[in-house]
Design a protein around this motif. Sequence first.
Motif, PDB file in Angstrom:
ATOM      1  N   TYR A 127       0.842  -1.192   0.000  1.00 58.24           N
ATOM      2  CA  TYR A 127       0.000   0.000   0.000  1.00 58.24           C
ATOM      3  C   TYR A 127       0.877   1.242   0.000  1.00 58.24           C
ATOM      4  CZ  TYR A 127      -3.707  -3.194   1.553  1.00 58.24           C
ATOM      5  OH  TYR A 127      -4.615  -4.233   1.645  1.00 58.24           O
ATOM      6  N   THR A 128       0.320   2.351  -0.465  1.00 54.02           N
ATOM      7  CA  THR A 128       1.029   3.608  -0.302  1.00 54.02           C
ATOM      8  C   THR A 128       0.932   4.014   1.165  1.00 54.02           C
ATOM      9  OG1 THR A 128      -0.892   5.039  -0.716  1.00 54.02           O
ATOM     10  CG2 THR A 128       0.386   4.308  -2.641  1.00 54.02           C
ATOM     11  N   ASP A 167       0.202   6.893   2.306  1.00 51.72           N
ATOM     12  CA  ASP A 167      -1.017   7.705   2.481  1.00 51.72           C
ATOM     13  C   ASP A 167      -2.237   6.827   2.695  1.00 51.72           C
ATOM     14  OD1 ASP A 167       0.278  10.115   2.318  1.00 51.72           O
ATOM     15  OD2 ASP A 167      -0.103  10.405   0.183  1.00 51.72           O
ATOM     16  N   GLN A 168      -2.332   5.714   1.974  1.00 48.49           N
ATOM     17  CA  GLN A 168      -3.461   4.797   2.156  1.00 48.49           C
ATOM     18  C   GLN A 168      -3.474   4.247   3.580  1.00 48.49           C
ATOM     19  OE1 GLN A 168      -2.463   2.157  -1.171  1.00 48.49           O
ATOM     20  NE2 GLN A 168      -4.429   2.645  -2.142  1.00 48.49           N
ATOM     21  N   GLU A 174       9.212  10.674   0.814  1.00 45.60           N
ATOM     22  CA  GLU A 174       9.703   9.653  -0.107  1.00 45.60           C
ATOM     23  C   GLU A 174      10.965  10.123  -0.817  1.00 45.60           C
ATOM     24  OE1 GLU A 174       6.435   8.871  -2.673  1.00 45.60           O
ATOM     25  OE2 GLU A 174       5.454   7.480  -1.278  1.00 45.60           O
ATOM     26  N   ASP A 201       6.877   3.133  -7.974  1.00 52.68           N
ATOM     27  CA  ASP A 201       6.304   3.935  -6.900  1.00 52.68           C
ATOM     28  C   ASP A 201       6.621   3.293  -5.558  1.00 52.68           C
ATOM     29  OD1 ASP A 201       5.187   5.690  -8.739  1.00 52.68           O
ATOM     30  OD2 ASP A 201       3.278   4.601  -8.830  1.00 52.68           O
ATOM     31  N   LYS A 229       5.962   1.858  -2.032  1.00 55.62           N
ATOM     32  CA  LYS A 229       4.851   1.268  -1.289  1.00 55.62           C
ATOM     33  C   LYS A 229       5.392   0.575  -0.047  1.00 55.62           C
ATOM     34  CE  LYS A 229       1.529   0.797  -5.043  1.00 55.62           C
ATOM     35  NZ  LYS A 229       0.551  -0.094  -5.709  1.00 55.62           N
ATOM     36  N   THR A 230       4.527   0.428   0.946  1.00 58.54           N
ATOM     37  CA  THR A 230       4.928  -0.185   2.208  1.00 58.54           C
ATOM     38  C   THR A 230       4.228  -1.516   2.413  1.00 58.54           C
ATOM     39  OG1 THR A 230       5.032   0.118   4.610  1.00 58.54           O
ATOM     40  CG2 THR A 230       3.134   1.079   3.493  1.00 58.54           C
TER      41      THR A 230
END
Length: 243
Positions: free
Chosen positions: A106-107, A109-110, A165, A204, A206-207
């Motif tokens: 997920y990002t 922010d999500q 980031e 991108d 993502k975590t």
Amino acid sequence: TLEELEFDMEFSLFSMGLSFEQYKQIGDEVYPVKHYDTRFMLDNLVGKKITSKLEKSYPKYPTETNQWLVHPNNRGEFNTIEEQRKLKGLPNETVVEAYLSFNDLYTVDQVIQQMPNVDVTWAAIYTGVEDTMLSANGNVVSPIGYPVQPDQTNWSPFKGATSHEQTFLSILNFLVDYEETATAVSAHKNLDLKERIYYLKQHDMKTYGVVVTGPKAEVEQLQSLTMMKHMKLGEVKLWNWVR
């Protein structure tokens, strides 16, 4: 976190002694967690002693199997159900730290949007190797990531950063020339930065897992999120949440 004014340096001919405290946020306060005493001869680390002030025993060298933040394709050595029972048994008048692993990438922010009542303090970033925790050369690598909360410390590279980031990527690029020293000083076994930087520049960010802290009851509620897969309980302190 590290505090600039608490670095104690002692210089002698061709050598330097450096000691400092490492801190982490638990609940709404910041606590000292480790003390480092190091000695350098020219640019080589020749001595290191770490004194832990933590109540829990953390892995000295993260490996493929003892991660506290686990990629969706991996299994943790800990038992999430047992960790949930420990959390449930704590008094409501406590604040806790928890390591949360997700069922997908997920990002950041999500993730933050799903957790408004706790502080997401740190995010582990997927760099193309965390599904095996092995680099292309077969080296066991350690998780890397960046702090999520705004940092107002004057000397922090994240202070006023428009993108954590991009600041994270800039730090990794800087560390490439000092990777051996960074590995020696920290608890990381291998960083393999060039390979991971190359991946991050192509994809991108993502975590797959984050560290959170907040009231026990709020952290407990996070277990119902569909994104949740594993939870490892970290430090626990008496109530200090004054928001």
